[in-house]
Design a protein around this motif. Structure first.
Motif, PDB file in Angstrom:
ATOM      1  N   GLU A  64      -6.223 -36.403 -26.251  1.00  0.00           N
ATOM      2  CA  GLU A  64      -6.207 -36.955 -27.609  1.00  0.00           C
ATOM      3  C   GLU A  64      -6.865 -35.999 -28.593  1.00  0.00           C
ATOM      4  OE1 GLU A  64      -5.989 -40.458 -24.818  1.00  0.00           O
ATOM      5  OE2 GLU A  64      -7.130 -38.588 -24.918  1.00  0.00           O
ATOM      6  N   GLU A  65      -7.962 -35.392 -28.190  1.00  0.00           N
ATOM      7  CA  GLU A  65      -8.652 -34.461 -29.078  1.00  0.00           C
ATOM      8  C   GLU A  65      -7.823 -33.203 -29.313  1.00  0.00           C
ATOM      9  OE1 GLU A  65     -13.305 -35.683 -28.165  1.00  0.00           O
ATOM     10  OE2 GLU A  65     -12.467 -33.891 -27.204  1.00  0.00           O
ATOM     11  N   ALA A  66      -7.146 -32.720 -28.279  1.00  0.00           N
ATOM     12  CA  ALA A  66      -6.302 -31.533 -28.430  1.00  0.00           C
ATOM     13  C   ALA A  66      -5.133 -31.805 -29.361  1.00  0.00           C
ATOM     14  CB  ALA A  66      -5.797 -31.078 -27.062  1.00  0.00           C
ATOM     15  N   LEU A  67      -4.500 -32.964 -29.222  1.00  0.00           N
ATOM     16  CA  LEU A  67      -3.334 -33.277 -30.056  1.00  0.00           C
ATOM     17  C   LEU A  67      -3.724 -33.414 -31.527  1.00  0.00           C
ATOM     18  CD1 LEU A  67      -1.351 -35.777 -27.809  1.00  0.00           C
ATOM     19  CD2 LEU A  67      -0.983 -33.323 -28.126  1.00  0.00           C
ATOM     20  N   LYS A  68      -4.925 -33.912 -31.783  1.00  0.00           N
ATOM     21  CA  LYS A  68      -5.394 -34.000 -33.171  1.00  0.00           C
ATOM     22  C   LYS A  68      -5.430 -32.614 -33.803  1.00  0.00           C
ATOM     23  CE  LYS A  68      -9.260 -35.724 -35.985  1.00  0.00           C
ATOM     24  NZ  LYS A  68     -10.583 -36.406 -35.962  1.00  0.00           N
ATOM     25  N   LEU A  69      -5.840 -31.606 -33.047  1.00  0.00           N
ATOM     26  CA  LEU A  69      -5.876 -30.244 -33.566  1.00  0.00           C
ATOM     27  C   LEU A  69      -4.476 -29.676 -33.721  1.00  0.00           C
ATOM     28  CD1 LEU A  69      -8.895 -28.729 -31.580  1.00  0.00           C
ATOM     29  CD2 LEU A  69      -8.893 -29.826 -33.830  1.00  0.00           C
ATOM     30  N   ALA A  92       2.623 -32.499 -18.277  1.00  0.00           N
ATOM     31  CA  ALA A  92       3.806 -31.963 -18.960  1.00  0.00           C
ATOM     32  C   ALA A  92       3.502 -31.668 -20.417  1.00  0.00           C
ATOM     33  CB  ALA A  92       4.963 -32.961 -18.837  1.00  0.00           C
ATOM     34  N   LEU A  93       2.720 -32.536 -21.065  1.00  0.00           N
ATOM     35  CA  LEU A  93       2.368 -32.332 -22.461  1.00  0.00           C
ATOM     36  C   LEU A  93       1.483 -31.108 -22.631  1.00  0.00           C
ATOM     37  CD1 LEU A  93       2.784 -33.576 -25.252  1.00  0.00           C
ATOM     38  CD2 LEU A  93       0.810 -35.047 -24.826  1.00  0.00           C
TER      39      LEU A  93
END
Length: 362
Positions: A64-69, A92-93
């Protein structure tokens, strides 16, 4: 609308602190910890400031933290998932988003092995050198090397470990951890990473291929008895509220919930518009310093949800509307945290959505 509580983050301070990291470990690459919303400072703004300084990598705790970036278009700096992935969907993501996966257990290897052979997986292997939280036993290193040989599409980013007592300068534990980690990897290819902020500052042998500063980037000291300023760091976050009332009480009057504190003489009491719903710890005792008009004043009585009360005798010129400093330059977060029996980490991470954030020198 005038905010009750304001957190001002100076991004120039964060860039300065990154330069201190590089001066301290000039031969190391820097993976900056921006997990937990950049220790409560705002991950997107902080990551952009660090990327502008060409930091070598960013570290977050979870997907979740990576996707926010990524959603904020931070696309060029490598991002490592310190806790790795927890499902095949996340695996996979991670490949799709070009994230580096810190692998700490064999069940995570099994997840990654479900990906197509063509998947380019960027992996760090985390080794347990004595923290005993996450990580492979050091004896598993040969098995992990064999895993890499079975998966030529996997790209090894390196081998990392985490120090458990780096802030205890007289403890033998850190030297032992470094020694056993090095012995386990003797002759094994791949970059090494050991040091967190305390390790980086206090243990030169921990400054290897990569360092992973966190707290020091935000201008606070990870070492007991030292402030960030004393280590050449600049505090990045200033937390302020304001006086919303000043009342005069006779000697012997109780103040606040539980009537735990009484006025020793006739005196002014100030009411500050901040409380534990903003992230100010309820366990802060009477005597904890705040600043009004550049003067230190002690907190008196219990912290309540929306307000605290202070002894205004040291600041006789105080007026309703005056700003009140909870921590920042002149009142180190490390010092305030000590009154709560905690660390600056927890103060920073505890700020709530009710606090208005603003950024300077972006």
């Amino acid at each position: 609308m005038t905010p009750r509580v304001t957190a001002t983050v100076d991004l120039a301070a964060i860039r300065h602190n990154l330069r201190v990291v590089r001066q301290t470990a000039p031969r190391s690459k820097v993976m900056a910890a921006v997990k937990a919303d950049a220790y409560g400072h705002g991950a997107v703004a902080v990551a952009r400031a660090l990327e502008a300084e060409q930091v070598d990598g960013l570290a977050v705790a979870c997907m979740e933290e990576a996707l926010k970036l990524r959603e904020a278009h931070l696309l060029h700096t490598p991002i490592a998932l310190l806790e790795g992935v927890i499902s095949i969907e996340e695996a996979a993501l991670a490949v799709y988003e070009r994230l580096q996966v810190v692998v700490h257990d064999h069940w995570q290897i099994a997840l990654l092995e479900q990906l197509p052979d063509s998947a380019e997986v960027q992996v760090w292997f985390k080794l347990d050198s004595g923290m005993h939280r996450l990580g492979f036993p050091l004896s598993d290193v040969p098995r992990l090397v064999a895993t890499l040989q079975r998966h030529p599409g996997w790209k090894l980013q390196g081998w990392l470990t985490h120090l458990s007592c780096a802030d205890e300068l007289d403890s033998p534990v850190t030297a032992q951890q470094i020694a056993v980690y090095r012995a386990a990897l003797e002759g094994v290819p791949g970059p090494r990473s050991i040091a967190n902020s305390a390790g980086l500052l206090a243990w030169p042998d921990a400054r290897v291929d990569w360092v992973r500063p966190g707290l020091m980037l935000y201008g606070a000291s990870p070492l007991p008895g030292k402030t960030g300023r004393e280590l050449g760091l600049v505090p990045a976050l200033t937390l302020e509220s304001r006086l919303i009332a000043i009342r005069e009480f006779a000697a012997g009057e109780p103040i606040g919930y539980g009537q735990t504190w009484r006025t020793p003489e006739r005196m002014p009491i100030g009411v500050v518009a901040v409380g534990y719903a903003d992230g100010v710890h309820r366990c802060l005792p009477s005597g904890t310093p705040l600043m009004v008009g550049g003067r230190r004043v002690p907190l008196v009585g219990r912290v309540s949800m929306d307000m605290v009360t202070v002894d205004l005798r040291p600041a006789p010129q105080a007026a309703v509307g005056d700003p009140v400093l909870l921590w920042g330059d002149g009142l180190p977060a490390e010092e305030v945290a000590s009154y709560a029996g905690t660390l600056a980490y927890e103060l920073f991470c505890g700020l709530t959505q009710r606090v208005r954030f603003r950024y300077r020198n972006g």
